[in-house]
Write an enzyme that holds these catalytic residues in place. Sequence first.
Site, mmCIF file in Angstrom:
data_model
loop_
_atom_site.group_PDB
_atom_site.id
_atom_site.type_symbol
_atom_site.label_atom_id
_atom_site.label_comp_id
_atom_site.label_asym_id
_atom_site.label_seq_id
_atom_site.Cartn_x
_atom_site.Cartn_y
_atom_site.Cartn_z
ATOM 1 N N HIS A 43 -8.194 -50.758 23.346
ATOM 2 C CA HIS A 43 -8.358 -50.610 22.290
ATOM 3 C C HIS A 43 -9.750 -50.750 21.703
ATOM 4 O O HIS A 43 -10.841 -51.430 22.186
ATOM 5 C CB HIS A 43 -7.351 -51.856 21.607
ATOM 6 C CG HIS A 43 -6.217 -51.569 21.734
ATOM 7 N ND1 HIS A 43 -5.505 -50.694 20.946
ATOM 8 C CD2 HIS A 43 -5.161 -52.274 22.301
ATOM 9 C CE1 HIS A 43 -4.267 -50.826 21.053
ATOM 10 N NE2 HIS A 43 -3.929 -51.662 22.189
ATOM 11 N N SER A 60 -1.462 -58.606 23.593
ATOM 12 C CA SER A 60 -2.155 -57.674 23.142
ATOM 13 C C SER A 60 -3.424 -57.955 22.255
ATOM 14 O O SER A 60 -3.065 -58.644 21.251
ATOM 15 C CB SER A 60 -1.369 -56.397 22.662
ATOM 16 O OG SER A 60 -2.094 -55.250 22.783
ATOM 17 N N SER A 73 0.595 -50.499 27.481
ATOM 18 C CA SER A 73 0.370 -49.165 27.210
ATOM 19 C C SER A 73 -0.922 -48.602 27.924
ATOM 20 O O SER A 73 -1.322 -47.437 27.671
ATOM 21 C CB SER A 73 0.202 -49.112 25.588
ATOM 22 O OG SER A 73 1.244 -49.789 24.880
HETATM 23 C C1 LIG Z 1 4.401 -53.511 26.221
HETATM 24 C C2 LIG Z 1 2.897 -54.004 26.397
HETATM 25 C C3 LIG Z 1 1.909 -53.004 25.937
HETATM 26 C C4 LIG Z 1 0.688 -53.514 26.018
HETATM 27 N N1 LIG Z 1 -0.352 -52.668 25.545
HETATM 28 C C5 LIG Z 1 -1.778 -53.210 25.695
HETATM 29 C C6 LIG Z 1 -2.628 -52.058 25.595
HETATM 30 O O1 LIG Z 1 -2.226 -50.996 25.461
HETATM 31 N N2 LIG Z 1 -4.031 -52.489 25.372
HETATM 32 C C7 LIG Z 1 -4.333 -53.671 25.939
HETATM 33 O O2 LIG Z 1 -5.322 -54.220 25.697
HETATM 34 N N3 LIG Z 1 -3.474 -54.787 26.137
HETATM 35 C C8 LIG Z 1 -1.849 -54.485 26.177
HETATM 36 N N4 LIG Z 1 -1.094 -55.322 26.233
HETATM 37 C C9 LIG Z 1 -1.444 -56.745 26.615
HETATM 38 C C10 LIG Z 1 -1.592 -56.867 28.174
HETATM 39 O O3 LIG Z 1 -0.878 -56.151 29.042
HETATM 40 C C11 LIG Z 1 -1.703 -58.368 28.457
HETATM 41 O O4 LIG Z 1 -2.653 -58.902 27.456
HETATM 42 C C12 LIG Z 1 -2.444 -58.593 29.875
HETATM 43 O O5 LIG Z 1 -1.797 -57.729 30.839
HETATM 44 C C13 LIG Z 1 -2.282 -60.016 30.282
HETATM 45 O O6 LIG Z 1 -2.654 -60.184 31.377
HETATM 46 P P1 LIG Z 1 -2.656 -61.584 32.207
HETATM 47 O O7 LIG Z 1 -3.594 -61.345 33.493
HETATM 48 O O8 LIG Z 1 -3.076 -62.679 31.242
HETATM 49 O O9 LIG Z 1 -1.114 -61.814 32.779
HETATM 50 P P2 LIG Z 1 -0.506 -61.225 33.920
HETATM 51 O O10 LIG Z 1 -0.801 -59.730 34.287
HETATM 52 O O11 LIG Z 1 0.857 -61.603 33.710
HETATM 53 O O12 LIG Z 1 -1.064 -62.096 35.330
HETATM 54 C C14 LIG Z 1 -0.773 -63.580 35.337
HETATM 55 C C15 LIG Z 1 -0.423 -63.573 36.810
HETATM 56 O O13 LIG Z 1 -0.204 -64.952 37.244
HETATM 57 C C16 LIG Z 1 0.831 -64.946 38.100
HETATM 58 N N5 LIG Z 1 1.588 -66.350 38.013
HETATM 59 C C17 LIG Z 1 2.087 -66.824 37.185
HETATM 60 N N6 LIG Z 1 2.654 -68.084 37.589
HETATM 61 C C18 LIG Z 1 2.087 -68.340 38.792
HETATM 62 C C19 LIG Z 1 2.280 -69.438 39.637
HETATM 63 N N7 LIG Z 1 2.871 -70.600 39.308
HETATM 64 N N8 LIG Z 1 1.452 -69.317 40.530
HETATM 65 C C20 LIG Z 1 0.842 -68.211 41.047
HETATM 66 N N9 LIG Z 1 0.488 -67.142 40.215
HETATM 67 C C21 LIG Z 1 1.375 -67.296 39.123
HETATM 68 C C22 LIG Z 1 1.521 -63.843 37.924
HETATM 69 O O14 LIG Z 1 2.295 -63.473 38.932
HETATM 70 C C23 LIG Z 1 0.761 -62.918 37.207
HETATM 71 O O15 LIG Z 1 0.376 -61.809 38.234
HETATM 72 C C24 LIG Z 1 0.203 -54.836 26.367
HETATM 73 C C25 LIG Z 1 1.227 -55.902 26.821
HETATM 74 C C26 LIG Z 1 2.568 -55.418 26.762
HETATM 75 C C27 LIG Z 1 3.855 -56.023 27.179
#
Ligand SMILES: Cc1cc2nc3c(=O)[nH]c(=O)nc-3n(C[C@H](O)[C@H](O)[C@H](O)COP(=O)(O)OP(=O)(O)OC[C@H]3O[C@@H](n4cnc5c(N)ncnc54)[C@H](O)[C@@H]3O)c2cc1C
Lengths: 326, 479
Positions: free
Chosen positions: B51, B342, B47
């Site tokens: 927050h 989130s 989104s």
């Molecule tokens: C519908 C929705 C709405 C949301 N709204 C909000 C909001 O408004 N505000 C907020 O603060 N949060 C929000 N969130 C939460 C937020 O989007 C997530 O908490 C955040 O994006 C997570 O980021 P991350 O880097 O942990 O995961 P990701 O962005 O998924 O990053 C993980 C990365 O690891 C890589 N990866 C995985 N496995 C491997 C592997 N074996 N080898 C190499 N690379 C790998 C993937 O390709 C990926 O790029 C929302 C989530 C959703 C689904």
Amino acid sequence: MTKRELVIVGGGPAGMAAALAAKESGVRDILLLERDQHLGGILNQCIHPGFGLHRFKAELTGPEYADRFIKMVKDSPEIQVSLRSFVVKLTGDKKISYLKPGALEEIEAGAIILATGCRERTREMIPIPGSRPAGIYPAGLAQKMINMEGWIPGKEAVIVGSGDIGLIMARRMVLEGMKVKAVIEIQKTSRGLVRNVVQCLEDYGIPLYLSHKITKIYGANRVEKVGVVEVDENFNEKPGTGFELSCDTVLISVGLIPENELLEMAGAAIDRVTNTPVGPEVNLTSIPGIFACGNAAKVYDLVDWVSRDSEKAGKMAAEYLGGKAL
Amino acid sequence: MSDYDVLIIGAGITGAAIARELSKFKLKILLLDKEAEPAFGVSKSNSGIIHAGTQNPPGSLKGRLCVEGNRLMREEMAKDLGLHFIQCGQLIVIFDLKDLPELEKIRLEGETLGVEDLRIVDRLWLNAHEPGLGPEVQAALYVPSAGIISPYRFVYALVENAVRNGVELKTSHKVTAIKRLKGGEPGFEVTAARQVFRTRFLVNAAGLFADEVSALAGGADFKITPRKGEEYLLDKKREHIANHIIFPLPTPDSKGILIIRTSDGNPMIGPTAHATEDKGDLSTTDEGLAEVLAGARRMMPTISKSDIIAYFSGLRPVCGHDFIIRHEDKAPGLVNVAGIQSPGLTAAPAIANHARDILADNGLELIPRKDFHRNREKPVHLLQIPLSKTRELIKKEPAYGDIVCRCEMVSAQEIRDAIKRGARTLDGVKFRTRAQSGRCHGGFCTTRIVKIMQEELGLPVEEITKRGPGSELIMDERK
Ligand SMILES: Cc1cc2nc3c(=O)[nH]c(=O)nc-3n(C[C@H](O)[C@H](O)[C@H](O)COP(=O)(O)OP(=O)(O)OC[C@H]3O[C@@H](n4cnc5c(N)ncnc54)[C@H](O)[C@@H]3O)c2cc1C
Ligand SMILES: Cc1cc2nc3c(=O)[nH]c(=O)nc-3n(C[C@H](O)[C@H](O)[C@H](O)COP(=O)(O)OP(=O)(O)OC[C@H]3O[C@@H](n4cnc5c(N)ncnc54)[C@H](O)[C@@H]3O)c2cc1C
């Protein structure tokens, strides 16, 4: 800020016809702005015959039809053409700003004709559920890719909607060696011209599923298949009629929407359903001195009628300028 | 000897923020992602809300890090990284005055976590400040510190700045095996794209796949269950329907269906929240659309289905009710940063600081770099600047006047810049520039963008993809 008598936005068949008619009616200072590198608009990508039957009593292709007008425009010293010129701003008092490589120009116009054409309705507007892989193209984009760039988008296609662009693209893709599995139309009858249903589908044995709709698009990276189901008179799904078609390409051909964002920016009234200008008659808008013609005014089937009606817009603008000068 | 001091798996917002934080120190850092570009995981589809920290349990880690992340965004990140952050504030509305105690509870819990300036406002205040609200709305909690940002451009900014400060980035590198170093030496051997990288510390920020990566590394056993959210974007013409981000009362599993302002102007409605088993299920559904429309229209009845111009789904990486951020003693040197549901986007800068401290506690030596570049230049977006500034830019670089995407007014120069900054796919260009994300969805500009990509990257057209191998656009070229 420079002053110009008449500025026309869009160098497709509508803009060119309006410019030529304004010249015939005595306007001496006409600036024709076109964002592309060529005049001709959408006609440049329509390489199939079927243009000009009414106007020229000849069966021309899109580019041939456009060329006849381009030649006349080029032979008119009163019409200055500026290509790769993209209008970004229009105000209600007829000030226009446009960008071109290397410059931002601002002009105050005596009168303005908007001939900005249409864009295609998209998959998002229907909307079709499912995933969002590569391989989903608006039919006009596919037309441009194949006809202008020689890019073949895939191997097996399903076409959503039976508008003329979709029908023509079905034949085109078969001629390019692709397999067209089906055309899916939610209405009871085809939206396109009968001659196109016969010449583009029946002659090539491509099935047309009337009263059917796409339920879902599948595929992670590239389209893998679509779900199809029959619908009743109220467009509700008929249980038990669902089936799937494997394909790597989906063309969306579900209609056109007039491009009137500039007019809206200027504060003119726009019909929110059709996105067309609200005015007392075709070619007029709610702002005196700003006119709209061609596909921007309403969606036309045949370019011949675009040319005819746009000439009227050119005359109207000339009369407006003449009246103002008096 | 290891090749790297720290290897980070995952270039989403979490991994990117950690990489950028660690790049302040004299360390050799490698950031790996399996996708063709950073931000192609969960971080691209959410989104985009920064927050305030409300609607989280007072004792939770995610609540604490959210409040801190929000503060870091307002006070440092947006300025340092040239981010287009808009602090528009948020409203949590109620439809029945009987629910006032619920609002009061959210206010108290928020204050306990450190959220400032919370205030309950009545219908009169709302009439003046949010006139589009429907007649059912009775009162609201006003949360002024909440804001909005472009989530993928947040990731790109962090990654660019990290790379500028020496972090190595390798995309299309999926980690497939992890072994402990032989002979009791601390550290790991990580296999990705048939190469082996040796590292002293390993940070697992793999989003939805953090459970699988933890298992590969011999760390703790946990399971990530995706929770899907469908979101629907509205036409830019509806930009001014809302002044704030508008929430209903939360449910146990989600913050509810919201009306969201986005930093690019298009309002958005959503997200749904439904558990799913499939980590690849990014489909949208008729049911989801109906649920989102009903929820949004209750707060703002003028929203209609015909306003929708785009939609997508995202999967929240959920494991229990909170984030898991810890060193795994079973696998010394492994720090799991998992279950980042989130508000993970908001919390990321604070998560990064927390992960840094955990690494330090477990023996990573942090010597600040004197030559750390804190700032990253803001990329040009013609749509965000006045025409007078555009004129100056065009004088310096004529291609700013060469418009490619007409719906969003993106020039050829912005597309070239995006490719120079790392875009390798059509989606990468879209996320960075907005070209193809307007109402025509690329109907007019796709061919031109493909040609610019071919020129800049020197690729045949068959190798241009939407988002990496397997998503090629063109099968064959007729010469
Ligand atoms: C519908 C929705 C709405 C949301 N709204 C909000 C909001 O408004 N505000 C907020 O603060 N949060 C929000 N969130 C939460 C937020 O989007 C997530 O908490 C955040 O994006 C997570 O980021 P991350 O880097 O942990 O995961 P990701 O962005 O998924 O990053 C993980 C990365 O690891 C890589 N990866 C995985 N496995 C491997 C592997 N074996 N080898 C190499 N690379 C790998 C993937 O390709 C990926 O790029 C929302 C989530 C959703 C689904
Ligand atoms: C994809 C597509 C395929 C079609 N195929 C067929 C077909 O096969 N057969 C048929 O009979 N009809 C076809 N049509 C219908 C056809 O569009 C009309 O018959 C006719 O071309 C409309 O003419 P026009 O001048 O109004 O619009 P267009 O031909 O679309 O011309 C509009 C021009 O305005 C320019 N423009 C727009 N905005 C700006 C701006 N802000 N600044 C500067 N310039 C601008 C555009 O670049 C374009 O050149 C098709 C339409 C589309 C959209």
